[in-house]
Scaffold this active site. Structure first.
Site, short mmCIF file in Angstrom:
data_model
loop_
_atom_site.label_atom_id
_atom_site.label_comp_id
_atom_site.label_asym_id
_atom_site.label_seq_id
_atom_site.Cartn_x
_atom_site.Cartn_y
_atom_site.Cartn_z
N THR A 63 0.78 -1.07 -0.04
CA THR A 63 0.03 0.05 -0.07
C THR A 63 0.74 1.21 -0.12
O THR A 63 1.92 1.19 0.20
CB THR A 63 -1.04 0.24 1.20
OG1 THR A 63 -0.19 0.08 2.34
CG2 THR A 63 -1.67 -1.21 1.15
N ASP A 64 0.05 2.47 -0.40
CA ASP A 64 0.79 3.54 -0.09
C ASP A 64 0.52 4.44 1.09
O ASP A 64 -0.25 3.68 2.09
CB ASP A 64 0.25 4.61 -1.36
CG ASP A 64 -1.16 4.97 -1.09
OD1 ASP A 64 -1.86 4.53 -0.42
OD2 ASP A 64 -1.75 5.28 -2.49
N LEU A 65 0.77 5.56 1.36
CA LEU A 65 0.45 6.22 2.59
C LEU A 65 -0.77 6.09 3.17
O LEU A 65 -1.12 6.38 4.16
CB LEU A 65 1.31 7.75 2.77
CG LEU A 65 2.57 7.46 2.70
CD1 LEU A 65 3.13 9.21 2.36
CD2 LEU A 65 3.18 7.04 3.74
#
Length: 133
Positions: free
Chosen positions: A14-16
């Site tokens: 995932t990203d932030l």
């Protein structure tokens, strides 16, 4: 025949914002193709060692439809749509339940040690063709 693979979204996917990073969908469908071909009884390492050929992705047409999130369990579906002398094509999806999150049409080619196109070995092509029915 459609092959399915269940995967869990890890933090590293995932990203932030906790949403699956777009490039990771390509990894998910790669796992799906690898498991699909193994389920057909094709040992890709033996294919490379014994016959000097491997499969490589030549083309991907992808649609990102809905986001997946950290912790979710997804299903990768892989369905063979065409096979010819040196290539095969697949329709693949990443789903959360009935919702399609990502869809791709993938063309894979058989290549030899030099990187040039090579014919898919007849026995393997026959196994692939049987999966079309």
């Amino acid at each position: 025949m459609t092959h399915t693979l269940s995967i869990r979204v890890y933090y590293e996917d995932t990203d932030l914002a906790g949403i699956v990073y777009y490039a990771n969908y390509l990894k998910f469908i790669e796992r799906g193709r690898s498991e699909w071909i193994a389920a057909l009884g094709v040992d890709q390492m033996a294919l490379r060692r014994d016959q000097g050929v491997v499969f490589a992705v030549r083309r991907v047409v992808a649609d990102y439809l809905k986001p997946a999130h950290f912790g979710e369990v997804l299903t990768v579906t892989s369905r063979l749509t065409a096979v010819s002398g040196a290539r095969f094509e697949m329709a693949q999806q990443v789903r959360r339940g009935d919702a399609v999150l990502f869809a791709a049409d993938v063309t894979c080619v058989c290549i030899g040690a030099s990187g040039a196109a090579a014919r898919i070995p007849a026995e393997i092509r026959q196994r692939l063709a049987q999966d079309l029915g």
